[in-house]
Design a protein around this motif. Structure first.
Motif, PDB file in Angstrom:
ATOM      1  N   THR A  31      40.003  29.289  44.107  1.00  0.00           N
ATOM      2  CA  THR A  31      38.588  29.573  44.294  1.00  0.00           C
ATOM      3  C   THR A  31      37.957  29.858  42.944  1.00  0.00           C
ATOM      4  OG1 THR A  31      39.179  30.588  46.381  1.00  0.00           O
ATOM      5  CG2 THR A  31      36.964  31.009  45.569  1.00  0.00           C
ATOM      6  N   GLU A  32      36.972  29.095  42.608  1.00  0.00           N
ATOM      7  CA  GLU A  32      36.300  29.299  41.328  1.00  0.00           C
ATOM      8  C   GLU A  32      35.244  30.389  41.490  1.00  0.00           C
ATOM      9  OE1 GLU A  32      37.013  27.895  38.484  1.00  0.00           O
ATOM     10  OE2 GLU A  32      38.596  26.653  39.350  1.00  0.00           O
ATOM     11  N   PRO A  33      35.155  31.317  40.530  1.00  0.00           N
ATOM     12  CA  PRO A  33      34.106  32.320  40.609  1.00  0.00           C
ATOM     13  C   PRO A  33      32.760  31.694  40.255  1.00  0.00           C
ATOM     14  CG  PRO A  33      35.333  32.563  38.572  1.00  0.00           C
ATOM     15  CD  PRO A  33      36.004  31.468  39.344  1.00  0.00           C
ATOM     16  N   ARG A  66      42.086  35.923  43.556  1.00  0.00           N
ATOM     17  CA  ARG A  66      41.382  35.515  44.787  1.00  0.00           C
ATOM     18  C   ARG A  66      42.354  34.931  45.817  1.00  0.00           C
ATOM     19  NH1 ARG A  66      39.811  35.297  48.731  1.00  0.00           N
ATOM     20  NH2 ARG A  66      37.817  34.710  49.657  1.00  0.00           N
ATOM     21  N   TYR A  98      41.901  44.607  34.568  1.00  0.00           N
ATOM     22  CA  TYR A  98      41.514  44.703  33.157  1.00  0.00           C
ATOM     23  C   TYR A  98      41.513  46.153  32.654  1.00  0.00           C
ATOM     24  CZ  TYR A  98      40.592  39.774  32.700  1.00  0.00           C
ATOM     25  OH  TYR A  98      40.756  38.410  32.636  1.00  0.00           O
ATOM     26  N   LEU A  99      41.133  47.076  33.516  1.00  0.00           N
ATOM     27  CA  LEU A  99      41.166  48.476  33.072  1.00  0.00           C
ATOM     28  C   LEU A  99      42.608  48.900  32.778  1.00  0.00           C
ATOM     29  CD1 LEU A  99      38.494  49.976  35.495  1.00  0.00           C
ATOM     30  CD2 LEU A  99      38.252  49.503  33.056  1.00  0.00           C
ATOM     31  N   GLN A 102      38.765  44.036  38.345  1.00  0.00           N
ATOM     32  CA  GLN A 102      38.337  45.162  37.502  1.00  0.00           C
ATOM     33  C   GLN A 102      39.512  46.084  37.178  1.00  0.00           C
ATOM     34  OE1 GLN A 102      34.620  47.324  38.291  1.00  0.00           O
ATOM     35  NE2 GLN A 102      34.184  45.803  39.872  1.00  0.00           N
ATOM     36  N   GLU A 140      37.115  41.248  43.472  1.00  0.00           N
ATOM     37  CA  GLU A 140      36.378  41.820  42.341  1.00  0.00           C
ATOM     38  C   GLU A 140      36.964  43.177  41.956  1.00  0.00           C
ATOM     39  OE1 GLU A 140      32.155  41.843  42.514  1.00  0.00           O
ATOM     40  OE2 GLU A 140      32.017  39.741  43.135  1.00  0.00           O
ATOM     41  N   TRP A 194      40.759  35.631  37.856  1.00  0.00           N
ATOM     42  CA  TRP A 194      40.061  35.586  39.148  1.00  0.00           C
ATOM     43  C   TRP A 194      40.748  34.614  40.107  1.00  0.00           C
ATOM     44  CZ3 TRP A 194      36.365  37.713  42.165  1.00  0.00           C
ATOM     45  CH2 TRP A 194      35.949  36.959  43.260  1.00  0.00           C
ATOM     46  N   ARG A 195      41.056  33.424  39.617  1.00  0.00           N
ATOM     47  CA  ARG A 195      41.653  32.424  40.513  1.00  0.00           C
ATOM     48  C   ARG A 195      42.964  32.927  41.112  1.00  0.00           C
ATOM     49  NH1 ARG A 195      39.282  28.643  36.911  1.00  0.00           N
ATOM     50  NH2 ARG A 195      41.073  28.651  35.518  1.00  0.00           N
ATOM     51  N   ARG A 225      28.755  39.343  36.141  1.00  0.00           N
ATOM     52  CA  ARG A 225      28.624  40.697  36.688  1.00  0.00           C
ATOM     53  C   ARG A 225      29.964  41.442  36.593  1.00  0.00           C
ATOM     54  NH1 ARG A 225      27.323  39.382  41.711  1.00  0.00           N
ATOM     55  NH2 ARG A 225      29.364  39.802  42.615  1.00  0.00           N
ATOM     56  N   LEU A 226      31.002  40.716  36.942  1.00  0.00           N
ATOM     57  CA  LEU A 226      32.344  41.300  36.939  1.00  0.00           C
ATOM     58  C   LEU A 226      32.757  41.701  35.522  1.00  0.00           C
ATOM     59  CD1 LEU A 226      34.812  41.837  38.691  1.00  0.00           C
ATOM     60  CD2 LEU A 226      35.452  39.450  38.432  1.00  0.00           C
ATOM     61  N   THR A 227      32.538  40.815  34.586  1.00  0.00           N
ATOM     62  CA  THR A 227      32.897  41.096  33.191  1.00  0.00           C
ATOM     63  C   THR A 227      32.108  42.295  32.676  1.00  0.00           C
ATOM     64  OG1 THR A 227      33.299  38.742  32.878  1.00  0.00           O
ATOM     65  CG2 THR A 227      33.081  40.062  30.897  1.00  0.00           C
ATOM     66  N   VAL A 263      38.769  39.534  27.735  1.00  0.00           N
ATOM     67  CA  VAL A 263      38.268  39.546  29.119  1.00  0.00           C
ATOM     68  C   VAL A 263      37.446  38.287  29.373  1.00  0.00           C
ATOM     69  CG1 VAL A 263      36.757  40.732  30.770  1.00  0.00           C
ATOM     70  CG2 VAL A 263      38.271  42.068  29.284  1.00  0.00           C
ATOM     71  N   ALA A 320      39.031  35.844  32.185  1.00  0.00           N
ATOM     72  CA  ALA A 320      38.586  36.280  33.520  1.00  0.00           C
ATOM     73  C   ALA A 320      38.597  35.159  34.566  1.00  0.00           C
ATOM     74  CB  ALA A 320      37.206  36.939  33.434  1.00  0.00           C
ATOM     75  N   PRO A 321      38.165  33.931  34.231  1.00  0.00           N
ATOM     76  CA  PRO A 321      38.201  32.896  35.283  1.00  0.00           C
ATOM     77  C   PRO A 321      39.604  32.646  35.815  1.00  0.00           C
ATOM     78  CG  PRO A 321      36.807  32.195  33.464  1.00  0.00           C
ATOM     79  CD  PRO A 321      37.527  33.445  32.998  1.00  0.00           C
ATOM     80  N   ARG A 350      30.897  44.774  34.386  1.00  0.00           N
ATOM     81  CA  ARG A 350      31.408  46.016  35.000  1.00  0.00           C
ATOM     82  C   ARG A 350      32.675  46.491  34.310  1.00  0.00           C
ATOM     83  NH1 ARG A 350      31.009  44.648  41.308  1.00  0.00           N
ATOM     84  NH2 ARG A 350      28.762  44.767  41.548  1.00  0.00           N
ATOM     85  N   VAL A 351      33.549  45.538  34.019  1.00  0.00           N
ATOM     86  CA  VAL A 351      34.807  45.903  33.343  1.00  0.00           C
ATOM     87  C   VAL A 351      34.492  46.532  31.998  1.00  0.00           C
ATOM     88  CG1 VAL A 351      36.868  44.971  32.235  1.00  0.00           C
ATOM     89  CG2 VAL A 351      36.224  44.165  34.504  1.00  0.00           C
ATOM     90  N   GLN A 405      28.668  35.723  39.258  1.00  0.00           N
ATOM     91  CA  GLN A 405      29.692  36.653  39.739  1.00  0.00           C
ATOM     92  C   GLN A 405      30.620  37.048  38.587  1.00  0.00           C
ATOM     93  OE1 GLN A 405      32.380  34.828  42.553  1.00  0.00           O
ATOM     94  NE2 GLN A 405      32.563  36.723  43.712  1.00  0.00           N
ATOM     95  N   LEU A 406      30.991  36.059  37.798  1.00  0.00           N
ATOM     96  CA  LEU A 406      31.878  36.297  36.662  1.00  0.00           C
ATOM     97  C   LEU A 406      31.189  37.179  35.621  1.00  0.00           C
ATOM     98  CD1 LEU A 406      34.709  35.432  35.917  1.00  0.00           C
ATOM     99  CD2 LEU A 406      33.740  33.496  34.682  1.00  0.00           C
TER     100      LEU A 406
END
Lengths: 185, 83
Positions: free
Chosen positions: B64-66, A36, A53-54, A50, A46, A32-33, B73-75, A24, A28-29, B77-78, B70-71
Motif C-alpha cells: 500500500t503506497e502512502p 501497512r 522512528y521515535l 511514528q 501511522e 510505511w509499506r 503529515r506523518l513525517t 526519515v 518513510a515510504p 509528526r515524527v 499522509q506521508l
C-alpha cells in the motif's frame, strides 16, 4: 542509496538530529509499506510508523554498522507492529514449540481450519505477529516482498537452502498459530 | 496421524517436500512421487491444499503506497516528537 542510508543512520546514532530527519524523509515510504502490511488499517499503521522512528532515534547509537540500515529499520518496525498488535489484542507474545510442527499445523487433523482463518486479514496478521522475529522476517521477505531465497540469504548471512528450510518451518508455525487463534475464538 | 507409504514416499517425506512442491521447485522425479502420493493419501492432499491456501493468503498482502499528504503529515509528526 543504501550506503547513504547507512551513513545517515550512523550519524544519527551520534545524535545528529538534522541527519535523522533526512533519514526519515528518505525511508518513510518503504517503512510505511512494510508496516501497512502488518497492520489492519491506516490509523494503526501511522501510529506504528511514528513509534518506529521515535524508537529508531532513541536507539540509533546501537546500530553497529553491520548489515543494512534498512534491515535495521525494518527490524524496529516489525517489533513495533508486533507490540501494537499484542497491545490491541491484549494477548501476550507466544513462542511456538519447534517439535511436531506439522501436527501443530493440522497435518493429519484439521488443516482447513488454518486455511479458512488465513482468509481473514486480521486473523492472519495476528498469527504473523505472534511468530518470532526470524520467522516473521523470512515470511515477509519471501512471501510478502517476493524475494528469492538466495537474496534473503545474502541479507541474513544464510545459504539459500537454509532460508528455504527456515521458510518452511515458519510457514508451518504460521499455520499452527492460525489454528490456535481459531480455538481462542 | 497414520503414516502411509504411497508413490514411494511416506507422509513425513511429503511434508518435508511440501514447501518445494508449493513453490514449484521440485525436481521431476520428486514431483511425480509427491503427486502419486497425494492422489491416494487424503490427509496429505488435504494438508497440502490447506498449506497452499495459507501461503497464497500471505502473498496477497498488497503493498500500500502512502498518499503524499499522509506521508508529509506523518513525517512532520515524527520530527515534532523527536527529543
Amino acid at each position: 542509496v543504501s550506503e547513504r542510508e547507512h551513513d545517515l543512520l550512523r550519524a544519527a546514532g551520534r545524535g545528529d538530529r538534522q541527519v535523522f530527519e533526512g533519514l526519515v524523509t528518505a525511508t518513510a515510504p518503504r517503512v510505511w509499506r512494510l508496516v501497512r502490511r502488518l497492520t489492519p488499517d491506516d490509523r494503526v499503521a501511522e501510529d506504528v510508523v511514528q513509534e518506529t522512528y521515535l524508537n529508531a532515534w532513541r536507539s540509533a547509537s546501537t546500530f553497529t554498522g553491520e548489515g543494512s540500515a534498512m534491515g535495521w529499520l525494518y527490524g524496529v518496525a516489525r517489533h513495533q507492529a508486533a507490540r501494537s498488535w499484542r497491545r490491541r489484542s491484549g494477548e501476550p507474545a507466544r513462542s511456538e514449540s519447534l517439535d511436531d510442527l506439522g501436527q501443530l499445523a493440522g497435518w493429519g487433523q484439521d488443516p482447513e481450519q488454518a486455511a479458512s482463518r488465513a482468509e481473514d486479514r486480521d486473523a492472519l496478521l495476528a498469527a504473523l505477529a505472534s511468530l518470532s522475529d526470524p520467522d516473521q522476517e523470512v515470511i515477509i521477505h519471501c512471501d510478502l516482498e517476493g524475494m528469492s531465497a538466495g537474496d534473503v540469504g545474502e541479507l541474513a548471512g544464510l545459504t539459500a537452502n537454509a532460508v528455504r528450510v527456515r521458510l518452511h518451518r515458519a510457514r508451518l508455525r504460521l499455520m499452527a498459530a492460525l489454528r490456535e487463534g481459531g480455538r481462542d475464538d | 496421524m497414520t503414516e502411509r507409504l504411497e508413490g514411494g514416499l511416506w507422509c513425513h517425506d511429503v511434508l518435508s517436500l511440501l514447501d518445494q512442491y508449493i513453490d514449484g521447485q521440485l525436481a521431476a522425479g520428486d514431483l511425480a512421487a509427491v503427486q502419486a502420493h497425494v492422489r491416494v493419501c487424503e490427509q496429505c492432499a488435504r494438508f497440502g491444499g490447506a498449506y497452499g491456501r495459507v501461503v497464497a493468503a500471505v502473498r496477497r498482502g498488497e503493498a500500500t503506497e502512502p498518499a503524499p499528504e499522509q506521508l508529509q503529515r506523518l513525517t512532520a509528526r515524527v520530527l515534532e516528537r523527536l527529543e
